[in-house]
Scaffold this motif. Sequence first.
Motif, mmCIF file in Angstrom:
data_model
loop_
_atom_site.group_PDB
_atom_site.id
_atom_site.type_symbol
_atom_site.label_atom_id
_atom_site.label_comp_id
_atom_site.label_asym_id
_atom_site.label_seq_id
_atom_site.Cartn_x
_atom_site.Cartn_y
_atom_site.Cartn_z
ATOM 1 N N GLN A 101 -34.629 1.233 3.943
ATOM 2 C CA GLN A 101 -35.593 1.265 2.855
ATOM 3 C C GLN A 101 -34.964 0.731 1.578
ATOM 4 O O GLN A 101 -33.742 0.665 1.441
ATOM 5 N N TYR B 168 -30.503 3.967 1.498
ATOM 6 C CA TYR B 168 -31.302 2.918 0.895
ATOM 7 C C TYR B 168 -30.429 1.748 0.454
ATOM 8 O O TYR B 168 -29.305 1.948 -0.025
ATOM 9 N N GLU C 138 -38.384 -8.963 -4.318
ATOM 10 C CA GLU C 138 -38.812 -9.317 -2.955
ATOM 11 C C GLU C 138 -37.934 -10.423 -2.371
ATOM 12 O O GLU C 138 -37.549 -10.373 -1.199
ATOM 13 N N GLY D 48 -38.180 -7.726 0.479
ATOM 14 C CA GLY D 48 -39.492 -7.096 0.474
ATOM 15 C C GLY D 48 -39.688 -6.241 -0.753
ATOM 16 O O GLY D 48 -38.779 -6.062 -1.573
ATOM 17 N N ASP E 12 -39.683 0.397 -1.580
ATOM 18 C CA ASP E 12 -40.349 1.583 -1.051
ATOM 19 C C ASP E 12 -40.406 2.680 -2.107
ATOM 20 O O ASP E 12 -41.292 3.534 -2.072
ATOM 21 N N MET F 234 -46.344 -3.003 -3.531
ATOM 22 C CA MET F 234 -46.357 -2.042 -2.425
ATOM 23 C C MET F 234 -47.648 -2.149 -1.625
ATOM 24 O O MET F 234 -47.642 -2.169 -0.386
ATOM 25 N N ALA G 159 -47.872 -5.203 0.492
ATOM 26 C CA ALA G 159 -46.980 -5.116 1.653
ATOM 27 C C ALA G 159 -47.391 -4.014 2.629
ATOM 28 O O ALA G 159 -46.741 -3.822 3.664
ATOM 29 N N LYS H 233 -47.227 -0.799 2.047
ATOM 30 C CA LYS H 233 -46.278 0.314 1.954
ATOM 31 C C LYS H 233 -46.932 1.553 1.349
ATOM 32 O O LYS H 233 -47.690 1.456 0.383
ATOM 33 N N GLN H 234 -46.612 2.701 1.889
ATOM 34 C CA GLN H 234 -46.968 3.972 1.271
ATOM 35 C C GLN H 234 -45.730 4.456 0.525
ATOM 36 O O GLN H 234 -44.914 5.198 1.058
ATOM 37 N N GLY H 235 -45.599 3.999 -0.712
ATOM 38 C CA GLY H 235 -44.374 4.203 -1.458
ATOM 39 C C GLY H 235 -44.384 5.435 -2.327
ATOM 40 O O GLY H 235 -45.325 6.236 -2.338
ATOM 41 N N ILE I 82 -49.613 5.940 -2.135
ATOM 42 C CA ILE I 82 -48.486 5.878 -3.074
ATOM 43 C C ILE I 82 -48.475 7.157 -3.898
ATOM 44 O O ILE I 82 -49.467 7.493 -4.554
#
Length: 254
Positions: free
Chosen positions: A3, A27, A75, A80, A83, A127, A130, A132-134, A177
């Motif tokens: 991450q 991370y 990115e 990317g 997170d 996020m 992409a 993502k559930q950040g 998020i």
Amino acid sequence: MTQRALVTGGDAGIGRTLALAFADNGYDVGFTYLTPSTHVDSLVVDVAKRGHKAFGFQSDAGDAGAVTQLYVDVENAMGGAPDVLVNNAGIQTWSPLLDLDVADFDRVIRTNLRGCFLNTQIAAKHMIAAGKQGAIINLGSGCNKLGFPNLSDYTASKGGIEQFTKASAMELGPYGIRVNCVAPGAIATDRTADETEGYAEKWSALTPLRRVGTPQDMAGPVVFLASDAAAFVTGQTLYVDGGVFSSAPWPQEY
């Protein structure tokens, strides 16, 4: 999959400790800084020693164009969208209200509150794009809860961050998020040491745990709020203050 965490103002102080804490928890770490210094290179080295990659980005938190470009650079460099975003970048002035220079007030609000807004908005867009559930963690202060003398601009910015955290959590929740705030009390850093002689001794006497905090005391709560262990926590402010801002004024002898 590794991450990615991004810490604004992460080259020194509390931000640096948070960056290293994310590396310790698996991370890859991005961090922003305003002015190049030896802190930048040494943080990259210290993260690498933990087996992860670090990326420094020179960026002004209050500049919309710079923040927009930051997330493109993140990115590209990190592979990317982040997170986790930690909105740590902040500045403080020290002045009585009646003497406070308008330019200083604007500078504090621009960096602290506008910077939190810009990074949250643009990071969230990346996020979402992409899928993502950040998690976003904003750094508040005891000023979220109480008025502090000689810190009217800083208090306004941090109080605004707490309310912005709640509003952001409401709007970003449907995207998965989470947005929370961590509010430190008296923390021993180079900056606070310059506030007053005997900073640690003065604040320790007022704090129920009878000591001031360290940047490391901030790491556990921030990493927790970024983790799956806090998957159902959003819109909250967690005070990391040794109890000092939960204490009512009380006579020494009663």
